[in-house]
Write a protein that holds these residues in place. Sequence first.
Motif, PDB file in Angstrom:
ATOM      1  N   ALA A  10       0.821  -1.207   0.000  1.00  0.00           N
ATOM      2  CA  ALA A  10       0.000   0.000   0.000  1.00  0.00           C
ATOM      3  C   ALA A  10       0.855   1.258   0.000  1.00  0.00           C
ATOM      4  O   ALA A  10       0.439   2.286  -0.496  1.00  0.00           O
ATOM      5  N   LEU A  11       2.048   1.171   0.522  1.00  0.00           N
ATOM      6  CA  LEU A  11       2.918   2.335   0.550  1.00  0.00           C
ATOM      7  C   LEU A  11       3.434   2.712  -0.834  1.00  0.00           C
ATOM      8  O   LEU A  11       3.823   3.841  -1.069  1.00  0.00           O
ATOM      9  N   HIS A  12       3.424   1.773  -1.756  1.00  0.00           N
ATOM     10  CA  HIS A  12       4.020   2.014  -3.061  1.00  0.00           C
ATOM     11  C   HIS A  12       3.005   2.199  -4.182  1.00  0.00           C
ATOM     12  O   HIS A  12       3.377   2.262  -5.331  1.00  0.00           O
ATOM     13  N   THR A  13       1.765   2.273  -3.882  1.00  0.00           N
ATOM     14  CA  THR A  13       0.753   2.483  -4.907  1.00  0.00           C
ATOM     15  C   THR A  13       0.244   3.905  -4.837  1.00  0.00           C
ATOM     16  O   THR A  13       0.404   4.594  -3.846  1.00  0.00           O
ATOM     17  N   SER A  14      -0.361   4.347  -5.903  1.00  0.00           N
ATOM     18  CA  SER A  14      -0.864   5.719  -5.923  1.00  0.00           C
ATOM     19  C   SER A  14      -2.196   5.848  -5.196  1.00  0.00           C
ATOM     20  O   SER A  14      -2.610   6.937  -4.851  1.00  0.00           O
ATOM     21  N   ARG A  15      -2.879   4.751  -4.965  1.00  0.00           N
ATOM     22  CA  ARG A  15      -4.162   4.777  -4.292  1.00  0.00           C
ATOM     23  C   ARG A  15      -4.149   3.801  -3.121  1.00  0.00           C
ATOM     24  O   ARG A  15      -3.548   2.730  -3.211  1.00  0.00           O
ATOM     25  N   PRO A  16      -4.845   4.108  -2.047  1.00  0.00           N
ATOM     26  CA  PRO A  16      -4.919   3.158  -0.941  1.00  0.00           C
ATOM     27  C   PRO A  16      -5.644   1.878  -1.363  1.00  0.00           C
ATOM     28  O   PRO A  16      -6.634   1.930  -2.086  1.00  0.00           O
ATOM     29  N   GLN A  21     -13.023   3.727  -2.378  1.00  0.00           N
ATOM     30  CA  GLN A  21     -13.827   4.874  -2.751  1.00  0.00           C
ATOM     31  C   GLN A  21     -13.013   6.160  -2.770  1.00  0.00           C
ATOM     32  O   GLN A  21     -13.554   7.233  -2.925  1.00  0.00           O
ATOM     33  N   ALA A  22     -11.708   6.080  -2.628  1.00  0.00           N
ATOM     34  CA  ALA A  22     -10.867   7.265  -2.618  1.00  0.00           C
ATOM     35  C   ALA A  22     -10.673   7.842  -4.016  1.00  0.00           C
ATOM     36  O   ALA A  22     -10.292   8.981  -4.154  1.00  0.00           O
ATOM     37  N   GLN A  23     -10.919   7.051  -5.048  1.00  0.00           N
ATOM     38  CA  GLN A  23     -10.723   7.544  -6.408  1.00  0.00           C
ATOM     39  C   GLN A  23     -11.872   8.443  -6.816  1.00  0.00           C
ATOM     40  O   GLN A  23     -13.035   8.094  -6.633  1.00  0.00           O
ATOM     41  N   PRO A  24     -11.543   9.585  -7.388  1.00  0.00           N
ATOM     42  CA  PRO A  24     -12.600  10.450  -7.885  1.00  0.00           C
ATOM     43  C   PRO A  24     -13.286   9.840  -9.113  1.00  0.00           C
ATOM     44  O   PRO A  24     -12.748   8.947  -9.751  1.00  0.00           O
ATOM     45  N   GLY A  25     -14.430  10.367  -9.428  1.00  0.00           N
ATOM     46  CA  GLY A  25     -15.257   9.810 -10.490  1.00  0.00           C
ATOM     47  C   GLY A  25     -14.611   9.770 -11.853  1.00  0.00           C
ATOM     48  O   GLY A  25     -14.640   8.746 -12.525  1.00  0.00           O
ATOM     49  N   LEU A  26     -14.014  10.864 -12.302  1.00  0.00           N
ATOM     50  CA  LEU A  26     -13.494  10.924 -13.662  1.00  0.00           C
ATOM     51  C   LEU A  26     -12.278  10.018 -13.839  1.00  0.00           C
ATOM     52  O   LEU A  26     -12.128   9.362 -14.866  1.00  0.00           O
ATOM     53  N   ALA A  59       0.463  14.174 -12.190  1.00  0.00           N
ATOM     54  CA  ALA A  59      -0.135  15.380 -11.611  1.00  0.00           C
ATOM     55  C   ALA A  59      -0.480  15.156 -10.141  1.00  0.00           C
ATOM     56  O   ALA A  59      -0.337  16.063  -9.317  1.00  0.00           O
ATOM     57  N   THR A  60      -0.914  13.959  -9.813  1.00  0.00           N
ATOM     58  CA  THR A  60      -1.217  13.624  -8.415  1.00  0.00           C
ATOM     59  C   THR A  60       0.042  13.679  -7.569  1.00  0.00           C
ATOM     60  O   THR A  60       0.060  14.287  -6.497  1.00  0.00           O
ATOM     61  N   LYS A  61       1.084  13.063  -8.041  1.00  0.00           N
ATOM     62  CA  LYS A  61       2.322  12.970  -7.271  1.00  0.00           C
ATOM     63  C   LYS A  61       3.062  14.305  -7.199  1.00  0.00           C
ATOM     64  O   LYS A  61       3.798  14.545  -6.254  1.00  0.00           O
ATOM     65  N   SER A  62       2.893  15.162  -8.178  1.00  0.00           N
ATOM     66  CA  SER A  62       3.591  16.449  -8.159  1.00  0.00           C
ATOM     67  C   SER A  62       2.744  17.556  -7.542  1.00  0.00           C
ATOM     68  O   SER A  62       3.156  18.708  -7.515  1.00  0.00           O
ATOM     69  N   GLY A  63       1.577  17.210  -7.035  1.00  0.00           N
ATOM     70  CA  GLY A  63       0.694  18.193  -6.414  1.00  0.00           C
ATOM     71  C   GLY A  63       1.168  18.586  -5.032  1.00  0.00           C
ATOM     72  O   GLY A  63       2.217  18.143  -4.540  1.00  0.00           O
ATOM     73  N   ASN A  67       0.009  12.390  -1.396  1.00  0.00           N
ATOM     74  CA  ASN A  67      -0.705  11.224  -0.881  1.00  0.00           C
ATOM     75  C   ASN A  67      -2.212  11.329  -1.074  1.00  0.00           C
ATOM     76  O   ASN A  67      -2.935  10.368  -0.843  1.00  0.00           O
ATOM     77  N   GLU A  68      -2.700  12.489  -1.475  1.00  0.00           N
ATOM     78  CA  GLU A  68      -4.132  12.687  -1.715  1.00  0.00           C
ATOM     79  C   GLU A  68      -4.440  12.481  -3.189  1.00  0.00           C
ATOM     80  O   GLU A  68      -3.686  12.935  -4.061  1.00  0.00           O
ATOM     81  N   PRO A  69      -5.552  11.838  -3.516  1.00  0.00           N
ATOM     82  CA  PRO A  69      -5.916  11.664  -4.927  1.00  0.00           C
ATOM     83  C   PRO A  69      -6.302  13.004  -5.556  1.00  0.00           C
ATOM     84  O   PRO A  69      -6.753  13.922  -4.878  1.00  0.00           O
ATOM     85  N   ILE A  70      -6.110  13.084  -6.830  1.00  0.00           N
ATOM     86  CA  ILE A  70      -6.421  14.303  -7.575  1.00  0.00           C
ATOM     87  C   ILE A  70      -7.945  14.402  -7.731  1.00  0.00           C
ATOM     88  O   ILE A  70      -8.638  13.384  -7.836  1.00  0.00           O
ATOM     89  N   ASN A  71      -8.459  15.613  -7.737  1.00  0.00           N
ATOM     90  CA  ASN A  71      -9.908  15.790  -7.892  1.00  0.00           C
ATOM     91  C   ASN A  71     -10.283  15.799  -9.375  1.00  0.00           C
ATOM     92  O   ASN A  71      -9.417  15.782 -10.255  1.00  0.00           O
ATOM     93  N   ASP A  72     -11.583  15.825  -9.649  1.00  0.00           N
ATOM     94  CA  ASP A  72     -12.053  15.777 -11.037  1.00  0.00           C
ATOM     95  C   ASP A  72     -11.585  16.976 -11.847  1.00  0.00           C
ATOM     96  O   ASP A  72     -11.313  16.847 -13.043  1.00  0.00           O
TER      97      ASP A  72
END
Length: 186
Positions: A10-16, A21-26, A59-63, A67-72
């Motif tokens: 889990a530490l090495h993936t972009s999503r938990p 349900q942490a992934q945004p819709g788009l 974009a998620t990792k450079s935000g 550790n937070e998912p990118i929004n729509d």
Amino acid sequence: MLPQLIARRALHTSRPIFNAQAQPGLETVLRNALKASMKSKDKPAAACLKSILADVTNATKSGANPNEPINDEGVMAVLKKGIFQRTQASESYSPSSSSPHPENYSSLQKEIELLKGFLPESPSTEILQTLIDKIIGNLSNELKASKGVAGKVINGLWEELGDKKGGVDKKLVGKLVQDALKKIQI
């Protein structure tokens, strides 16, 4: 041993892993489209979607908070950037260019159409112009003469559009507002 393995993974993936349900819709829609294109063996669509999803992950990792998912809205920005890049590239391969290459041109046009399908429907230019004119018409004369009138009009437009504002080109809106304000000052 197994829980430690999952925790390390889990530490090495972009999503938990445990919070699906942490992934945004788009982003979820894009990932599902990638799965569908891979199942149907549509290699050009899969390659395009992999490229866009890599840009989304980047974009998620450079935000601000990697550790937070990118929004729509962030995913839409990545999609718009991808469409812009492909449009620029397709111009160099277009039939009217100095070195036309019809296969590359048609491939890029298909990718552009594929990516545009994931963006929300945006109102037409005529509808935007009508809304801008209505908002300007409702402003007081004092506000029309102030320096911050363009910002007030744009904020009013975003309120009017609500959820539909995601697909709107902000540069186009800025130009339409400036043109409308020039008309009333003449």
